[in-house]
Design a protein around this motif. Structure first.
Motif, PDB file in Angstrom:
ATOM      1  N   ASP A   1     -15.700  39.478   1.434  1.00  0.00           N
ATOM      2  CA  ASP A   1     -16.971  40.161   1.671  1.00  0.00           C
ATOM      3  C   ASP A   1     -16.791  41.590   1.183  1.00  0.00           C
TER       4      ASP A   1
ATOM      5  N   HIS B   1     -16.474  43.634  10.705  1.00  0.00           N
ATOM      6  CA  HIS B   1     -16.338  42.333  11.376  1.00  0.00           C
ATOM      7  C   HIS B   1     -15.124  41.608  10.826  1.00  0.00           C
TER       8      HIS B   1
ATOM      9  N   HIS C   1     -18.843  36.258   9.575  1.00  0.00           N
ATOM     10  CA  HIS C   1     -18.860  37.270  10.638  1.00  0.00           C
ATOM     11  C   HIS C   1     -18.164  36.679  11.853  1.00  0.00           C
TER      12      HIS C   1
ATOM     13  N   THR D   1     -13.695  43.586   7.800  1.00  0.00           N
ATOM     14  CA  THR D   1     -14.394  44.440   6.847  1.00  0.00           C
ATOM     15  C   THR D   1     -14.563  45.836   7.422  1.00  0.00           C
TER      16      THR D   1
ATOM     17  N   GLU E   1     -17.433  48.622   6.747  1.00  0.00           N
ATOM     18  CA  GLU E   1     -18.695  48.767   6.028  1.00  0.00           C
ATOM     19  C   GLU E   1     -19.716  49.642   6.732  1.00  0.00           C
TER      20      GLU E   1
ATOM     21  N   GLU F   1     -18.255  48.456   1.120  1.00  0.00           N
ATOM     22  CA  GLU F   1     -17.586  47.565   2.067  1.00  0.00           C
ATOM     23  C   GLU F   1     -16.303  47.015   1.457  1.00  0.00           C
TER      24      GLU F   1
HETATM   25 MN   LIG Z   1     -19.792  42.250   5.732  1.00  0.00          MN
END
Ligand SMILES: [Mn+2]
Length: 358
Positions: free
Chosen positions: A228, A292, A299, A319, A321, A335
């Motif tokens: 991500d 997350h 997530h 992550t 972000e 991110e």
């Molecule tokens: Mn994310």
């Protein structure tokens, strides 16, 4: 991995005096059993492990999960809850745990009607195991992040005035598949101009214009493990305000990543992340949930926000972000997917975070 996960689950069951555990959440079924298909359930006891599925998947299960007893619910009992109750009764289970934050009321009621076992609600049991990544999982996560970072290099040559968000989103997915991702990258956020203040905006038919921010929040899967990342760039020359907001955002990410390491609290990480915008008008435009966990699901625990209460552990992948989103003007998010280590964090998303003006 499946064996380690199974052992952890059985140890937990022993400690909690649970005779059986019914696993219904697809990602947890996958994590415990290494099964890659859908529509299946596990019933684990101290002595047995049942894989409840239907004939669409029985051959696949026999290949992927050879040490499970496959139970075809269609052939045997005719329903999933009926089958779970039947197995619980057959093995004389006194109690049967279930995933209370996933199982539907309908399935719960059906199991309850047909079994003598006491149903025990449990939450976040397998999710807790999933927070700690083993070397194999880390290898897949690293590859997944590398594929996404490479696609960021490739998409830049396609971004120019006139091309639509949808066209760019399609190309981004294509690059990730060509770079080796599984064939199902998940929905990309690729938005431009004032639309970049939409935190989870969907790519539209809007054409990119000169002066636009283009925000790309995307990732892919590699052996089922997700990456991500988000990058925001400017088409043409950035205005002074675009530059200023971008620099604040860079600082927020840098401060957070410098703070992260095993043993710190995720709530503190949130307060570190917003330091750069404290005392500025941009504090009103940030979004507090700014990180997350990530693994087989996009997530997952732990989360970073003012309300989260996690102490970060080594080998957690999460992550970073933070973002600044100004309605009607636009937004900037950067991110990274990071690996929490003993002394710090390692950024697995090796794509530049400098402001790119295309
Ligand atoms: Mn994310």
């Amino acid at each position: 991995m499946s064996q380690i996960a199974e052992e952890k689950l059985r140890k937990y069951m022993e400690e909690q005096k649970l005779d059986g555990f019914f696993i219904s959440r697809p990602v947890n079924v996958k994590y415990i059993s290494s099964y890659t298909g859908e529509d299946s359930y596990l019933l684990i006891t101290q002595k047995a492990k049942y894989f409840i599925t239907d004939p669409r998947y029985t051959e696949q299960v026999s290949i992927e999960c050879p040490d499970y007893t496959i139970v075809d619910w269609r052939a045997e009992i005719g329903s999933v809850p009926g089958t779970a109750a039947f197995l619980a009764n057959q093995d004389h289970l006194k109690n049967l745990a279930f995933e209370a934050d996933h199982l539907t009321v309908d399935i719960y009621q059906h199991i309850q009607e047909k079994t003598k076992a006491e149903l025990v609600p449990e939450t976040n049991v397998v999710e807790e195991f999933r927070m700690h990544k083993n070397p194999q999982e880390l290898e897949y996560l690293r590859a997944s992040c590398e594929i996404a970072a490479r696609a960021y290099e490739q998409i830049q040559k396609d971004i120019r005035p006139g091309v639509t968000e949808k066209e760019l989103a399609a190309n981004l997915s294509r690059y990730m598949v060509l770079n080796g991702s599984d064939t199902m990258p998940y929905g990309n956020i690729l938005i431009s101009g004032a639309r970049t203040s939409l935190l989870h905006g969907i790519p539209s038919a809007k054409a990119v214009e000169y002066g636009d921010f283009v925000l790309m929040d995307y990732g892919c899967q590699y052996h089922g493990y997700l990456s991500d990342m988000t990058r925001t760039l400017v088409v043409g020359k950035a205005t002074p305000e675009q530059k200023h907001v971008y620099e604040l955002e860079q600082q927020m990410v840098a401060d957070t990543e410098a703070f992260l390491k095993a043993g710190v609290s995720s709530r503190d990480a949130y307060y570190v992340s917003r330091k750069a915008i404290e005392g500025t008008k941009y504090l009103d435009y940030h979004y507090p949930s700014m990180g997350h966990g990530i693994g087989m699901f996009v997530h997952e625990m732990p989360f970073m926000s003012p309300k989260s209460e996690y102490i970060l552990a080594e080998n957690t992948v999460m992550t970073v972000e933070p973002g600044i989103y100004i309605p009607g003007w636009g937004g900037v998010r950067i991110e990274d997917t990071t690996l929490i280590t003993k002394d710090g964090c390692e950024n697995l998303t090796n794509a530049t975070k400098e402001l790119i003006e295309l």
